[in-house]
Scaffold this motif. Structure first.
Motif, mmCIF file in Angstrom:
data_model
loop_
_atom_site.group_PDB
_atom_site.id
_atom_site.type_symbol
_atom_site.label_atom_id
_atom_site.label_comp_id
_atom_site.label_asym_id
_atom_site.label_seq_id
_atom_site.Cartn_x
_atom_site.Cartn_y
_atom_site.Cartn_z
ATOM 1 N N ALA A 275 4.650 11.701 -66.037
ATOM 2 C CA ALA A 275 5.650 11.472 -67.081
ATOM 3 C C ALA A 275 6.961 12.190 -66.763
ATOM 4 O O ALA A 275 8.048 11.632 -66.924
ATOM 5 C CB ALA A 275 5.111 11.925 -68.428
ATOM 6 N N ALA A 276 6.863 13.423 -66.298
ATOM 7 C CA ALA A 276 8.066 14.191 -65.954
ATOM 8 C C ALA A 276 8.808 13.554 -64.785
ATOM 9 O O ALA A 276 10.045 13.425 -64.813
ATOM 10 C CB ALA A 276 7.697 15.633 -65.623
ATOM 11 N N VAL A 277 8.079 13.134 -63.762
ATOM 12 C CA VAL A 277 8.711 12.497 -62.597
ATOM 13 C C VAL A 277 9.340 11.171 -62.994
ATOM 14 O O VAL A 277 10.445 10.849 -62.553
ATOM 15 C CB VAL A 277 7.684 12.316 -61.450
ATOM 16 N N ALA A 278 8.681 10.399 -63.831
ATOM 17 C CA ALA A 278 9.244 9.117 -64.276
ATOM 18 C C ALA A 278 10.531 9.333 -65.063
ATOM 19 O O ALA A 278 11.519 8.618 -64.850
ATOM 20 C CB ALA A 278 8.225 8.359 -65.124
ATOM 21 N N ALA A 279 10.543 10.329 -65.928
ATOM 22 C CA ALA A 279 11.738 10.585 -66.739
ATOM 23 C C ALA A 279 12.924 11.006 -65.888
ATOM 24 O O ALA A 279 14.034 10.477 -66.040
ATOM 25 C CB ALA A 279 11.431 11.655 -67.790
ATOM 26 N N VAL A 280 12.711 11.945 -64.974
ATOM 27 C CA VAL A 280 13.836 12.398 -64.157
ATOM 28 C C VAL A 280 14.216 11.369 -63.096
ATOM 29 O O VAL A 280 15.367 11.319 -62.671
ATOM 30 C CB VAL A 280 13.596 13.783 -63.519
ATOM 31 N N SER A 281 13.276 10.517 -62.709
ATOM 32 C CA SER A 281 13.606 9.458 -61.749
ATOM 33 C C SER A 281 14.546 8.432 -62.372
ATOM 34 O O SER A 281 15.473 7.951 -61.719
ATOM 35 C CB SER A 281 12.345 8.770 -61.249
#
Length: 143
Positions: A11-17
């Motif tokens: 979730a964190a990687v998807a948001a910052v991506s």
């Protein structure tokens, strides 16, 4: 790797991506320098702060899942710029992501299945990354 962290990490990687992809054109302008970026209409302080937050989240996620891998970013970024014919982040970012995935998954596959080693991939990456760093220093490409 702790499996419970995988969902939060994704979730964190998807948001910052998503945020990084929206900022991809600003990255090109930021690469021109502070004064030029301000003259071209980019809010330099805001863009740099957002970039540092993106980098912090991605480093935190990778350290939580894999452990510290110091030279991995240097390796991936150097190879991505070498493979890309221009320096636009629209092309460099996807190439860097694919190279990172190939290096981690492919490296682990080669270590476990072909060489049957039980060593961590991070040791190999640190060794190769150190050599690449020294080569870049000797060539004068590091500022």
């Amino acid at each position: 790797m702790d499996g419970a962290l995988l969902g939060y990490s994704a979730a964190a990687v998807a948001a910052v991506s998503v945020l990084a992809w929206r900022m991809r054109r600003s990255f090109d302008v930021l690469a021109l320098g502070r004064d030029t970026a301000v003259n071209l209409g980019v809010d330099h302080r805001r863009a740099v702060t957002a970039t540092l937050i993106i980098c912090s989240v991605l480093v935190a996620v990778s350290t939580a899942l894999v452990g510290p891998v110091t030279f991995f970013g240097l390796l991936v970024a150097s190879l991505a710029y070498q493979l890309c014919s221009h320096f636009r982040h629209t092309a460099v970012l996807p190439i860097a992501v694919l190279l990172g995935i190939i290096a981690l998954v492919g490296g682990q596959l080669v270590l476990e299945r072909i060489f049957a080693f039980d060593t961590a991939l991070s040791i190999v990456i640190e060794f190769v990354g150190g050599i690449v760093f020294l080569i870049l220093l000797l060539r004068g490409n590091v500022k």
